[in-house]
Design an enzyme around this catalytic site. Sequence first.
Site, PDB file in Angstrom:
ATOM      1  N   GLU A   1      -1.506  -0.958   4.189  1.00 12.99           N
ATOM      2  CA  GLU A   1      -2.339  -1.158   5.403  1.00 12.99           C
ATOM      3  C   GLU A   1      -3.433  -2.165   5.130  1.00 12.99           C
ATOM      4  OE1 GLU A   1      -1.026  -0.675   8.311  1.00 12.99           O
ATOM      5  OE2 GLU A   1      -0.779   1.449   7.864  1.00 12.99           O
ATOM      6  N   HIS A   2      -3.535  -3.123   6.036  1.00 19.06           N
ATOM      7  CA  HIS A   2      -4.534  -4.202   5.933  1.00 19.06           C
ATOM      8  C   HIS A   2      -4.319  -5.040   4.671  1.00 19.06           C
ATOM      9  CE1 HIS A   2      -7.249  -3.233   9.358  1.00 19.06           C
ATOM     10  NE2 HIS A   2      -6.633  -2.059   9.239  1.00 19.06           N
TER      11      HIS A   2
ATOM     12  N   GLY B   1      -1.384   1.692  17.622  1.00 14.91           N
ATOM     13  CA  GLY B   1      -1.082   1.229  16.259  1.00 14.91           C
ATOM     14  C   GLY B   1       0.401   1.014  16.038  1.00 14.91           C
TER      15      GLY B   1
ATOM     16  N   ASP C   1       3.389  -7.433  11.978  1.00 14.79           N
ATOM     17  CA  ASP C   1       3.949  -6.901  13.219  1.00 14.79           C
ATOM     18  C   ASP C   1       5.037  -7.812  13.782  1.00 14.79           C
ATOM     19  OD1 ASP C   1       1.829  -5.311  12.651  1.00 14.79           O
ATOM     20  OD2 ASP C   1       0.625  -5.864  14.381  1.00 14.79           O
TER      21      ASP C   1
HETATM   22  C1  GLA Z   1      -2.612  -4.614  12.814  1.00 18.84           C
HETATM   23  C2  GLA Z   1      -2.373  -6.094  12.528  1.00 18.84           C
HETATM   24  C3  GLA Z   1      -1.482  -6.257  11.321  1.00 18.84           C
HETATM   25  C4  GLA Z   1      -2.002  -5.469  10.128  1.00 18.84           C
HETATM   26  C5  GLA Z   1      -2.319  -4.035  10.528  1.00 18.84           C
HETATM   27  C6  GLA Z   1      -2.986  -3.253   9.423  1.00 18.84           C
HETATM   28  O1  GLA Z   1      -1.426  -4.027  13.207  1.00 18.84           O
HETATM   29  O2  GLA Z   1      -1.791  -6.723  13.639  1.00 18.84           O
HETATM   30  O3  GLA Z   1      -1.346  -7.630  11.025  1.00 18.84           O
HETATM   31  O4  GLA Z   1      -3.114  -6.111   9.577  1.00 18.84           O
HETATM   32  O5  GLA Z   1      -3.148  -3.972  11.674  1.00 18.84           O
HETATM   33  O6  GLA Z   1      -2.151  -3.085   8.349  1.00 18.84           O
END
Ligand code: GLA
Length: 459
Positions: free
Chosen positions: A51-52, A145, A192
């Site tokens: 994540e991130h 999310g 994503d």
């Molecule tokens: C969002 C962003 C992704 C990623 C996630 C966290 O979905 O669009 O690019 O950074 O948060 O992992």
Amino acid sequence: MNQKLAHPMTESTDTLGDRRLTRLVHEFRRRYGRSPAFYVRAPGRVNLLGEHTDYNGLPVLPMAIDRNIVIAGVSRPDGVVMLQNIEPQFGARQYQLSQDIPPYAAGDWGNYSKAAAQGLMRYCGGQLRCGAQLLVDGNLPSGAGLSSSSALVVGNALALLAANEVDVPFVTLAELLPVAERYVGTLSGGMDQATSLLAQQGHALRIDFFPLRLRTVPLPQGYSIVVCHSLVQAEKSGPAKRGYNLRVIECRLACRIVERALGSDLPRPLQTLGDLVTLFPGRSLVDFVSLIGTQVPDRPLSLGQIAAIIGTAPERLRSECHLTADLGDRFAVLRRLRHVLREAERVDQAEDALRAGDAPGFGRLMDASHQSCRDDYEISCAELEELVRVAKEAGAAGARLTGAGFGGCTVNLVADADMQTFLRRVDRSFYHSRFASGRDAHERRFTFKPQSGAEVRRV
Ligand code: GLA
């Protein structure tokens, strides 16, 4: 690497769903007075781990879910894009294709279409002469999310390409569309869009960035992934935007600190923290956390303090990191660095665990990721905490928040043999007090089979 093209169209299995498609065609004819010539499908995603990390050039482990955006469309010769949505709360929008497409007000759903259009115009504008009449049908909850916004961008991009009969490899789109999506004001990474375009049915994906690389990863036998909504909306183009963008900037600042600390050991400047993997092969990323930990206090610092550590002027650092005034003057650089580098190592370990069929090991990494997202990245909230606790008590092998955080969904690894008990307990402990009817709760948590990435179909 997947070499799918946006055009010609693939003959695929009917993942669009017959009933939904019939309704979409009916509505399309009613609204535009003609039949659609093509459909596109762009799935949402759930991230299992990592994540991130994506905007730091470090790996992620997502998969496509069975909820998606479907767009029916037909070309029009005048370069005008007409956009409608099956759901009446998303009003009709219309704009002209050009190199500089002015955005609608912040948060307007039409901006996701304009983001795709402008990105494509800049990439292959000479080939995009036709506009389109489009009708969108999404069953991805927004602010959950699960990447509804990127699915909308991907869907719009594929629809415009289909309207113009232009081919762009999906891999190219997966690199181009994350940059295009910054049009809506978030500094997102590329997970994503890459997942929505390139996911493989029945598998998770390990994705590395800059350059984009993907490989499939098996899921453990006898286990399923359950997504549970915390019922807290976290719109990335709304209130969660500041929190998200702040994390991106904190990582840029952390990257500058690492660069400074490594000094002449570094053969070239760091573009992202991910460069550490290529520049120091074989060295554990956690080493860099220890190194910085001896030089930087574990509390939020002002830009002036960070500039002093790096040995530069605050205003110079501000402009080099594209730091805007709305993000304030407190940056928790050490904590953010600790999360990102450890999380990247967890992705490696998770991939190994999944390839070895070690579901409990993978579950433990999910739990550790959640703790790090909560304590070091500070992107959890009370409802996500409650939902993760309830999931663990209900028998999940692993449970964590997924996506940008600040609300949205959790992702849970549950043994198939325990599934009924798990769902019953989560409903009883989390959803029943929040919903009058059990049916509403059912829509907020779901299992699914990992889907393939986006598709375009001509009719
Ligand atoms: C969002 C962003 C992704 C990623 C996630 C966290 O979905 O669009 O690019 O950074 O948060 O992992």
